[in-house]
Design an enzyme around this catalytic site. Structure first.
Site, PDB file in Angstrom:
ATOM      1  N   ASP A  33     -15.961 -26.942   6.421  1.00 33.69           N
ATOM      2  CA  ASP A  33     -14.582 -26.323   6.212  1.00 33.69           C
ATOM      3  C   ASP A  33     -14.404 -25.322   7.363  1.00 33.69           C
ATOM      4  OD1 ASP A  33     -12.321 -25.986   3.620  1.00 33.69           O
ATOM      5  OD2 ASP A  33     -12.375 -24.496   5.144  1.00 33.69           O
ATOM      6  N   ILE A  34     -13.129 -25.351   7.832  1.00 33.00           N
ATOM      7  CA  ILE A  34     -12.792 -24.488   9.143  1.00 33.00           C
ATOM      8  C   ILE A  34     -13.007 -23.057   8.639  1.00 33.00           C
ATOM      9  CG2 ILE A  34     -10.298 -24.400   8.862  1.00 33.00           C
ATOM     10  CD1 ILE A  34     -10.500 -24.952  12.082  1.00 33.00           C
ATOM     11  N   ASN A  91      -8.796 -29.366  -5.552  1.00 29.75           N
ATOM     12  CA  ASN A  91      -7.569 -29.082  -5.846  1.00 29.75           C
ATOM     13  C   ASN A  91      -6.696 -30.004  -5.829  1.00 29.75           C
ATOM     14  OD1 ASN A  91      -8.556 -26.350  -5.835  1.00 29.75           O
ATOM     15  ND2 ASN A  91      -8.544 -26.071  -3.732  1.00 29.75           N
ATOM     16  N   GLU A  99      -3.584 -27.785  -0.388  1.00 29.02           N
ATOM     17  CA  GLU A  99      -2.824 -27.534   0.692  1.00 29.02           C
ATOM     18  C   GLU A  99      -2.695 -28.716   1.825  1.00 29.02           C
ATOM     19  OE1 GLU A  99      -4.862 -24.090   2.295  1.00 29.02           O
ATOM     20  OE2 GLU A  99      -3.766 -22.600   0.716  1.00 29.02           O
ATOM     21  N   VAL A 100      -3.850 -29.422   1.804  1.00 26.45           N
ATOM     22  CA  VAL A 100      -3.982 -30.689   2.464  1.00 26.45           C
ATOM     23  C   VAL A 100      -3.692 -31.797   1.520  1.00 26.45           C
ATOM     24  CG1 VAL A 100      -4.843 -32.086   4.301  1.00 26.45           C
ATOM     25  CG2 VAL A 100      -5.211 -29.531   4.297  1.00 26.45           C
ATOM     26  N   HIS A 104      -9.618 -34.285  -1.043  1.00 29.42           N
ATOM     27  CA  HIS A 104     -10.685 -33.878  -0.609  1.00 29.42           C
ATOM     28  C   HIS A 104     -11.438 -33.087  -1.548  1.00 29.42           C
ATOM     29  CE1 HIS A 104      -7.405 -31.245   0.286  1.00 29.42           C
ATOM     30  NE2 HIS A 104      -8.258 -29.939   0.118  1.00 29.42           N
ATOM     31  N   HIS A 106     -14.316 -30.185  -2.139  1.00 29.58           N
ATOM     32  CA  HIS A 106     -14.841 -29.065  -1.460  1.00 29.58           C
ATOM     33  C   HIS A 106     -16.321 -28.857  -2.402  1.00 29.58           C
ATOM     34  CE1 HIS A 106     -11.342 -26.778  -0.358  1.00 29.58           C
ATOM     35  NE2 HIS A 106     -10.656 -27.531  -0.892  1.00 29.58           N
TER      36      HIS A 106
END
Ligand code: AMP
Length: 120
Positions: A33-34, A91, A99-100, A104, A106
């Protein structure tokens, strides 16, 4: 919601945006993760075009589901999280804080993570 082929993770999958890859197979890509929330924070994504967990659960093949699940376990183990513990979260949608809009997971760990949710 229809899948936006220009979402950031779609662009990472196409190699248009760099990532720090930690795992890849036929169905899955995993990368750091960025904006990590813990010493280890890895995103595990299907290569298929799935908006969310809801979308994936309804439409993914058994092979894609198995690959995503196994990849999450594998990257956690490879990152040294298996013994001390970690969190896998997804999420989903607006209330879930997604958000994306490319599914995905995490994989988060490397420190005590506290309660799952803050008290309301
Ligand atoms: P979510 O809120 O569950 O949709 O999580 C989206 C995650 O994507 C956040 O933790 C971001 O830090 C992460 N993220 C956004 N852009 C990038 C990127 N280019 N490379 C890696 N992680 C990213």
């Amino acid at each position: 919601m229809s899948y936006d082929t220009n979402n950031i993770f779609a662009r990472i999958l196409r190699g248009e945006i760099p990532c720090t890859k930690v795992y890849e197979d036929d169905h899955v890509l995993a990368f750091n993760d960025i904006n990590p929330q813990a010493p280890v924070h890895i995103l595990v994504i299907p290569k298929g075009a799935y908006v969310s967990w809801t979308d994936f659960a309804a439409g993914a093949s058994d092979a894609e589901m198995a690959a995503l699940t196994r990849a999450a376990g594998r990257v956690a183990e490879a990152a040294g999280l298996a013994e001390g513990g970690y969190r896998v979260l997804c999420n989903t949608g607006a209330d879930g804080g997604q958000e994306v809009d490319h599914l995905h997971l995490h994989v988060i760990g490397g420190r005590p993570l506290g309660r799952m949710l803050p008290r309301a």
